[in-house]
Write an enzyme that holds these catalytic residues in place. Structure first.
Site, PDB file in Angstrom:
ATOM      1  N   GLY A  21       0.889  -1.062   0.028  1.00  0.00           N
ATOM      2  CA  GLY A  21      -0.140   0.148   0.027  1.00  0.00           C
ATOM      3  C   GLY A  21       0.793   1.294  -0.083  1.00  0.00           C
ATOM      4  N   THR A  78       3.908   2.136   5.753  1.00  0.00           N
ATOM      5  CA  THR A  78       2.608   1.606   5.733  1.00  0.00           C
ATOM      6  C   THR A  78       1.907   2.356   6.773  1.00  0.00           C
ATOM      7  OG1 THR A  78       1.265  -0.122   6.393  1.00  0.00           O
ATOM      8  CG2 THR A  78       3.428  -0.165   7.388  1.00  0.00           C
ATOM      9  N   ASP A  84       5.229  -5.121   5.987  1.00  0.00           N
ATOM     10  CA  ASP A  84       5.604  -6.413   6.245  1.00  0.00           C
ATOM     11  C   ASP A  84       5.738  -7.354   5.216  1.00  0.00           C
ATOM     12  OD1 ASP A  84       5.009  -8.723   8.595  1.00  0.00           O
ATOM     13  OD2 ASP A  84       3.585  -9.362   6.693  1.00  0.00           O
ATOM     14  N   ASP A 107      -0.449   1.494   8.496  1.00  0.00           N
ATOM     15  CA  ASP A 107      -1.023   0.691   9.508  1.00  0.00           C
ATOM     16  C   ASP A 107      -0.266   0.835  10.842  1.00  0.00           C
ATOM     17  OD1 ASP A 107      -2.964  -0.027   8.072  1.00  0.00           O
ATOM     18  OD2 ASP A 107      -2.137  -1.798   7.384  1.00  0.00           O
ATOM     19  N   ASP A 110       2.381  -1.265  11.840  1.00  0.00           N
ATOM     20  CA  ASP A 110       1.984  -2.651  12.527  1.00  0.00           C
ATOM     21  C   ASP A 110       3.222  -3.438  12.445  1.00  0.00           C
ATOM     22  OD1 ASP A 110       1.963  -2.754   9.932  1.00  0.00           O
ATOM     23  OD2 ASP A 110       0.132  -4.379   9.723  1.00  0.00           O
ATOM     24  N   ARG A 131      -6.475  -3.357   8.583  1.00  0.00           N
ATOM     25  CA  ARG A 131      -7.134  -4.851   8.137  1.00  0.00           C
ATOM     26  C   ARG A 131      -6.655  -5.789   9.745  1.00  0.00           C
ATOM     27  NH1 ARG A 131      -4.650  -6.646   2.878  1.00  0.00           N
ATOM     28  NH2 ARG A 131      -3.528  -4.481   3.440  1.00  0.00           N
ATOM     29  N   ARG A 162       0.891  -4.900  -5.772  1.00  0.00           N
ATOM     30  CA  ARG A 162       0.815  -6.138  -5.112  1.00  0.00           C
ATOM     31  C   ARG A 162       1.357  -7.140  -6.435  1.00  0.00           C
ATOM     32  NH1 ARG A 162      -2.643  -3.404  -1.463  1.00  0.00           N
ATOM     33  NH2 ARG A 162      -1.759  -3.237   0.456  1.00  0.00           N
TER      34      ARG A 162
HETATM   35  P1  ADP Z   1       2.967  -4.586   2.575  1.00  0.00           P
HETATM   36  O1  ADP Z   1       4.294  -4.622   2.316  1.00  0.00           O
HETATM   37  O2  ADP Z   1       2.257  -3.285   2.671  1.00  0.00           O
HETATM   38  O3  ADP Z   1       2.385  -5.449   4.011  1.00  0.00           O
HETATM   39  P2  ADP Z   1       1.822  -6.776   1.006  1.00  0.00           P
HETATM   40  O4  ADP Z   1       1.699  -7.640   2.156  1.00  0.00           O
HETATM   41  O5  ADP Z   1       0.576  -6.875  -0.009  1.00  0.00           O
HETATM   42  O6  ADP Z   1       2.106  -5.204   1.428  1.00  0.00           O
HETATM   43  O7  ADP Z   1       3.061  -7.281   0.284  1.00  0.00           O
HETATM   44  C1  ADP Z   1       3.543  -6.593  -0.946  1.00  0.00           C
HETATM   45  C2  ADP Z   1       4.093  -7.502  -1.699  1.00  0.00           C
HETATM   46  O8  ADP Z   1       5.235  -8.069  -1.281  1.00  0.00           O
HETATM   47  C3  ADP Z   1       3.095  -8.621  -2.330  1.00  0.00           C
HETATM   48  O9  ADP Z   1       2.356  -8.249  -3.118  1.00  0.00           O
HETATM   49  C4  ADP Z   1       4.287  -9.723  -2.952  1.00  0.00           C
HETATM   50  O10 ADP Z   1       4.563  -9.173  -4.248  1.00  0.00           O
HETATM   51  C5  ADP Z   1       5.406  -9.354  -1.789  1.00  0.00           C
HETATM   52  N1  ADP Z   1       5.303 -10.438  -0.562  1.00  0.00           N
HETATM   53  C6  ADP Z   1       4.590 -10.297   0.439  1.00  0.00           C
HETATM   54  N2  ADP Z   1       4.794 -11.537   1.284  1.00  0.00           N
HETATM   55  C7  ADP Z   1       5.544 -12.042   0.611  1.00  0.00           C
HETATM   56  C8  ADP Z   1       6.436 -13.564   1.100  1.00  0.00           C
HETATM   57  N3  ADP Z   1       5.788 -13.900   2.202  1.00  0.00           N
HETATM   58  N4  ADP Z   1       7.078 -14.028   0.131  1.00  0.00           N
HETATM   59  C9  ADP Z   1       7.382 -13.351  -0.936  1.00  0.00           C
HETATM   60  N5  ADP Z   1       6.740 -12.160  -1.379  1.00  0.00           N
HETATM   61  C10 ADP Z   1       6.012 -11.432  -0.546  1.00  0.00           C
END
Ligand code: ADP
Length: 322
Positions: A10, A125, A102, A127, A129, A171, A71
């Site tokens: 995000g 982020t 995260d 959030d 978090d 979330r 994403r």
């Molecule tokens: P944020 O970074 O804000 O937590 P997301 O959880 O959507 O957002 O993660 C962003 C992107 O990072 C995902 O769309 C994916 O491409 C990658 N990603 C997230 N988690 C993993 C994971 N466990 N292993 C590999 N790539 C990941």
């Protein structure tokens, strides 16, 4: 050294401040920065280009991210990360600064562990978090945006003697909801980690407020709350108690806008620090703030499940709503 920088997950106000700092600190140390567009999706597609210092003019005060974000479902699979590492190698990028949350850090951790890419994380982020940091870019701005919006809602709530349920983002975390509720004197806050987070507890709180003579109330609801989203809770209250209430979902309004001074300052500090550490040969860390000080955590810490609850601030909300 060629350093890649990307924003992922995000978008959050302050990301541009961090990008600018990465570019300019690298320039000062004689390194070259490449901007990777649309997060890991762009990395897989080789969508990247040199990002010179002048391209970062006038971005400090802009929300969103000039590198765009995305994403990327493929990145969860090791075979796609092989392709990503090959793209970096082909371009000569040895180190990667990842600005995100995260999930984005998990991806960076995997890239470094599996392919030896030197990774640095900057928390971005709304959030707030992440374990190991009390601040993430965008939280302060989003909090102030939500508070400003609810102050306006409060005027109409008290004029009409009405109950408003206001949904804020979060979330899996009540951090934004609880801080927003405290800052705007909400009567109640519903959030996932709350100890007394039930529909019944809310009804009893609203009832006692009514008996004490309160005619209007603001209830802040985190979007990930276990009792349901604001719309569902509102429908239930209308059905069960015939309340004349309104539901406002703040939604994406909270994400945008010019970053607060605090988010600009931390984006700048973290951007510079990430590059200085990479310049010294450090790798596999993410930055944060603890008790006002800039700190670094090993990137692998992101793999440990560690909820970041908003402490007992939620209880303060109900004490102060008497
Ligand atoms: P944020 O970074 O804000 O937590 P997301 O959880 O959507 O957002 O993660 C962003 C992107 O990072 C995902 O769309 C994916 O491409 C990658 N990603 C997230 N988690 C993993 C994971 N466990 N292993 C590999 N790539 C990941």
């Amino acid at each position: 050294m060629k350093i890649g920088v990307l924003t992922s997950g995000g978008d959050a106000p302050g990301m541009n401040a961090a990008i600018r700092a990465v570019v300019r600190q690298a320039d000062a140390l004689g390194h070259e920065v490449w901007g990777i567009h649309q997060g890991y999706q762009g990395l897989l597609e080789g969508d990247m280009a040199p990002l010179p210092s002048r391209a970062c003019a006038n971005i400090l005060q802009r929300g969103g991210t000039i590198l765009h974000t995305a994403r990327c479902a493929e990145f969860y699979f090791a075979e796609h990360r092989v392709l990503a590492a090959a793209k970096l190698k082909a371009t000569g990028i040895e180190a990667l600064v990842v600005i995100g949350g995260d999930g984005s850090f998990r991806a960076a951790e995997a890239l470094q562990r599996e392919h030896g890419v030197a990774c640095a994380g900057i928390p971005g982020t709304i959030d707030n978090d992440l374990p190991g940091t009390e601040r993430t870019l965008g939280f302060d701005t989003a909090l102030n945006t939500a508070v400003e919006a609810i102050d306006r809602i409060r005027d109409t709530a008290s004029s009409h003697g009405r109950l408003f349920l206001v949904e804020v983002m979060g979330r899996a975390s009540g951090m934004l909801a609880v801080h927003t509720a405290l800052a705007c004197g909400a009567e109640a806050v519903l959030y996932p980690e709350s100890p007394d987070d039930s529909y019944e507890a809310l009804v009893s709180r609203l009832n006692s407020n009514w008996l004490r003579g309160k005619r209007s109330s603001i209830v802040v609801v985190a979007e990930g709350d276990t009792t349901g989203r604001a719309m569902a809770v509102g429908e239930r209250l209308k059905r069960d108690h015939g309340l004349d209430l309104r539901v406002v979902v703040l939604g994406h309004v909270q994400r945008g806008g010019s970053p607060s001074a605090i988010d600009r300052i931390w984006g700048s500090r973290w951007g510079c620090e990430a590059v200085r550490r990479l310049d010294r040969g450090e790798r596999g860390f993410y930055l944060g703030e603890v008790a006002g000080a800039l700190v670094a955590q090993p990137l692998s810490r992101i793999l440990e499940p560690q909820p970041v609850p908003p402490g007992d601030l939620g209880r303060l909300v109900s004490v102060l709503a008497r």
